[in-house]
Design a protein around this motif. Structure first.
Motif, PDB file in Angstrom:
ATOM      1  N   SER A  45       7.320  26.071  -1.810  1.00  0.00           N
ATOM      2  CA  SER A  45       8.103  24.874  -1.495  1.00  0.00           C
ATOM      3  C   SER A  45       7.218  23.674  -1.179  1.00  0.00           C
ATOM      4  N   ARG A  46       6.138  23.878  -0.434  1.00  0.00           N
ATOM      5  CA  ARG A  46       5.213  22.787  -0.106  1.00  0.00           C
ATOM      6  C   ARG A  46       4.539  22.273  -1.368  1.00  0.00           C
ATOM      7  N   THR A  47       4.214  23.176  -2.267  1.00  0.00           N
ATOM      8  CA  THR A  47       3.590  22.783  -3.522  1.00  0.00           C
ATOM      9  C   THR A  47       4.528  21.894  -4.324  1.00  0.00           C
ATOM     10  N   ARG A  48       5.803  22.256  -4.344  1.00  0.00           N
ATOM     11  CA  ARG A  48       6.784  21.449  -5.083  1.00  0.00           C
ATOM     12  C   ARG A  48       6.930  20.059  -4.465  1.00  0.00           C
ATOM     13  N   VAL A  49       6.901  19.977  -3.147  1.00  0.00           N
ATOM     14  CA  VAL A  49       7.004  18.675  -2.480  1.00  0.00           C
ATOM     15  C   VAL A  49       5.781  17.822  -2.800  1.00  0.00           C
ATOM     16  N   ALA A  50       4.603  18.435  -2.754  1.00  0.00           N
ATOM     17  CA  ALA A  50       3.373  17.718  -3.088  1.00  0.00           C
ATOM     18  C   ALA A  50       3.424  17.211  -4.526  1.00  0.00           C
ATOM     19  N   PHE A  51       3.943  18.051  -5.427  1.00  0.00           N
ATOM     20  CA  PHE A  51       4.071  17.659  -6.832  1.00  0.00           C
ATOM     21  C   PHE A  51       4.995  16.448  -6.961  1.00  0.00           C
ATOM     22  N   GLN A  52       6.085  16.449  -6.204  1.00  0.00           N
ATOM     23  CA  GLN A  52       7.023  15.331  -6.243  1.00  0.00           C
ATOM     24  C   GLN A  52       6.384  14.059  -5.686  1.00  0.00           C
ATOM     25  N   ASP A  53       5.629  14.196  -4.606  1.00  0.00           N
ATOM     26  CA  ASP A  53       4.956  13.028  -4.008  1.00  0.00           C
ATOM     27  C   ASP A  53       4.011  12.368  -5.003  1.00  0.00           C
ATOM     28  N   LEU A  54       3.173  13.175  -5.640  1.00  0.00           N
ATOM     29  CA  LEU A  54       2.188  12.628  -6.564  1.00  0.00           C
ATOM     30  C   LEU A  54       2.851  12.143  -7.860  1.00  0.00           C
ATOM     31  N   SER A  55       3.954  12.773  -8.250  1.00  0.00           N
ATOM     32  CA  SER A  55       4.707  12.302  -9.417  1.00  0.00           C
ATOM     33  C   SER A  55       5.314  10.933  -9.138  1.00  0.00           C
ATOM     34  N   THR A  56       5.802  10.745  -7.914  1.00  0.00           N
ATOM     35  CA  THR A  56       6.344   9.435  -7.522  1.00  0.00           C
ATOM     36  C   THR A  56       5.268   8.366  -7.614  1.00  0.00           C
ATOM     37  N   LEU A  57       4.077   8.699  -7.157  1.00  0.00           N
ATOM     38  CA  LEU A  57       2.956   7.760  -7.244  1.00  0.00           C
ATOM     39  C   LEU A  57       2.669   7.391  -8.692  1.00  0.00           C
ATOM     40  N   VAL A  58       2.535   8.390  -9.548  1.00  0.00           N
ATOM     41  CA  VAL A  58       2.181   8.148 -10.955  1.00  0.00           C
ATOM     42  C   VAL A  58       3.276   7.372 -11.671  1.00  0.00           C
ATOM     43  N   ASP A  59       4.532   7.717 -11.414  1.00  0.00           N
ATOM     44  CA  ASP A  59       5.652   7.075 -12.111  1.00  0.00           C
ATOM     45  C   ASP A  59       5.941   5.667 -11.590  1.00  0.00           C
ATOM     46  N   SER A  60       5.855   5.489 -10.274  1.00  0.00           N
ATOM     47  CA  SER A  60       6.243   4.211  -9.668  1.00  0.00           C
ATOM     48  C   SER A  60       5.102   3.207  -9.567  1.00  0.00           C
ATOM     49  N   TYR A  61       3.871   3.715  -9.536  1.00  0.00           N
ATOM     50  CA  TYR A  61       2.714   2.829  -9.364  1.00  0.00           C
ATOM     51  C   TYR A  61       1.632   3.185 -10.396  1.00  0.00           C
ATOM     52  N   ASN A  94       0.802  -1.229   0.000  1.00  0.00           N
ATOM     53  CA  ASN A  94       0.000   0.000   0.000  1.00  0.00           C
ATOM     54  C   ASN A  94       0.833   1.276   0.000  1.00  0.00           C
ATOM     55  N   LEU A  95       2.063   1.178  -0.467  1.00  0.00           N
ATOM     56  CA  LEU A  95       2.893   2.388  -0.535  1.00  0.00           C
ATOM     57  C   LEU A  95       2.302   3.426  -1.487  1.00  0.00           C
ATOM     58  N   ASP A  96       1.566   2.967  -2.494  1.00  0.00           N
ATOM     59  CA  ASP A  96       0.924   3.926  -3.400  1.00  0.00           C
ATOM     60  C   ASP A  96      -0.039   4.828  -2.630  1.00  0.00           C
ATOM     61  N   TYR A  97      -0.770   4.236  -1.705  1.00  0.00           N
ATOM     62  CA  TYR A  97      -1.702   5.024  -0.888  1.00  0.00           C
ATOM     63  C   TYR A  97      -0.947   6.039  -0.037  1.00  0.00           C
ATOM     64  N   MET A  98       0.184   5.621   0.525  1.00  0.00           N
ATOM     65  CA  MET A  98       0.936   6.517   1.394  1.00  0.00           C
ATOM     66  C   MET A  98       1.519   7.694   0.614  1.00  0.00           C
ATOM     67  N   TYR A  99       1.996   7.449  -0.592  1.00  0.00           N
ATOM     68  CA  TYR A  99       2.498   8.569  -1.405  1.00  0.00           C
ATOM     69  C   TYR A  99       1.352   9.484  -1.829  1.00  0.00           C
ATOM     70  N   PHE A 100       0.196   8.885  -2.108  1.00  0.00           N
ATOM     71  CA  PHE A 100      -0.970   9.693  -2.446  1.00  0.00           C
ATOM     72  C   PHE A 100      -1.356  10.591  -1.277  1.00  0.00           C
ATOM     73  N   MET A 101      -1.407  10.007  -0.086  1.00  0.00           N
ATOM     74  CA  MET A 101      -1.757  10.785   1.094  1.00  0.00           C
ATOM     75  C   MET A 101      -0.690  11.823   1.414  1.00  0.00           C
ATOM     76  N   ARG A 102       0.570  11.488   1.166  1.00  0.00           N
ATOM     77  CA  ARG A 102       1.637  12.462   1.420  1.00  0.00           C
ATOM     78  C   ARG A 102       1.440  13.689   0.518  1.00  0.00           C
ATOM     79  N   GLY A 103       1.054  13.445  -0.722  1.00  0.00           N
ATOM     80  CA  GLY A 103       0.771  14.564  -1.615  1.00  0.00           C
ATOM     81  C   GLY A 103      -0.390  15.408  -1.118  1.00  0.00           C
TER      82      GLY A 103
END
Length: 257
Positions: free
Chosen positions: A147-163, A113-122
């Motif tokens: 800066s927070r927006t950029r981190v959120a963008f990275q979190d959701l990008s990780t989700l889309v790219d990795s899962y 469920n790491l996809d869920y955690m990255y989604f929630m982190r975003g």
């Protein structure tokens, strides 16, 4: 019409309300956990889940925290962590939510469920970037640090790219479009600030940054306009003309689409 005194009183009332919410959403103290009935892990989790499903997030945090404290290696340990993240998110406790997510990812690098955690982190980082007062009163703060927006963008990008097969990807993609526009808008606001103060080179560079990094945003043409005007002010006619031609080409393409 609301008088100045009325507005001030209203602002204080809203402020007090938000402070109260913040106090309620904080992590439970040890005595709160101790007040939770001493039940088996299964029974306690059923209580916590029922409370969470009912939308009683503050109480669910108490129950889940007690369960996490008493049965850290129990059968529901990892699910408890995920439920806590959701409860913290719903109560606006972004610090606790992020701490719980980061700990979960660190300790469970291969969890299903790491996809869920990255989604929630975003989502949590998006929430952390918001200012309830400014949004409530309609204050535009596009010039605030992104800066927070950029981190959120990275979190959701990780989700889309990795899962890519995750059920959270469609919603994540919608959020990414919104975040991309928000980051571009921030750069545009800074560019306009520089232009108004006749710092034309700085303004042009900010516009160029939007073109290079946020070309898919809705602010591409605005960025090119800033570049065009800034280069003209600097006497850089060739660069200004090139920016103008690129802008006109993009405007034609958008009209065709």
């Amino acid at each position: 019409m609301i008088t100045k005194l009325g507005k001030r009183a209203f602002a204080i009332l809203v402020s007090t309300s938000f402070l109260g919410l913040a106090a309620c959403s904080s992590a439970p103290e040890q005595e709160d956990i101790e007040r939770v009935p001493n039940k088996s892990a299964q029974a306690l989790y059923e209580d916590a889940k029922s409370t969470l499903d009912s939308g009683l997030y503050a109480r669910s945090i108490e129950l889940l925290s007690a369960l996490n404290s008493r049965y850290p290696f129990g059968p529901h340990a990892q699910q408890v962590q995920m439920d806590l993240v959701f409860a913290f998110y719903k109560t606006g406790n972004t610090d606790q939510a992020l701490a719980t997510i980061d700990r979960f990812i660190r300790l469970n690098p291969n969890h299903k469920n790491l996809d869920y955690m990255y989604f929630m982190r975003g989502l949590v980082n998006i929430q952390a970037d918001k200012n309830a007062f400014q949004e409530y009163f309609g204050i535009d703060r596009a010039d605030r640090d992104a800066s927070r927006t950029r981190v959120a963008f990275q979190d959701l990008s990780t989700l889309v790219d990795s899962y890519p097969e995750s059920p959270y990807v469609p919603e994540a993609k919608k959020r990414l479009v919104w975040l991309l526009n928000k980051m571009a808008r921030y750069e545009i606001k800074v560019a306009e600030y520089y232009f108004e103060r006749e710092a034309f080179l700085a303004a042009a560079n900010r516009g160029k940054y939007v073109v290079e990094h946020f070309s898919q945003s809705s602010y591409l043409i605005t960025a090119l306009e800033i570049m065009e005007k800034s280069y003209a002010k600097l006497g850089l006619d060739e660069l200004s003309k090139h920016a103008q031609q690129t802008r006109l080409l993009n405007e034609q393409q958008r009209q065709m689409n």
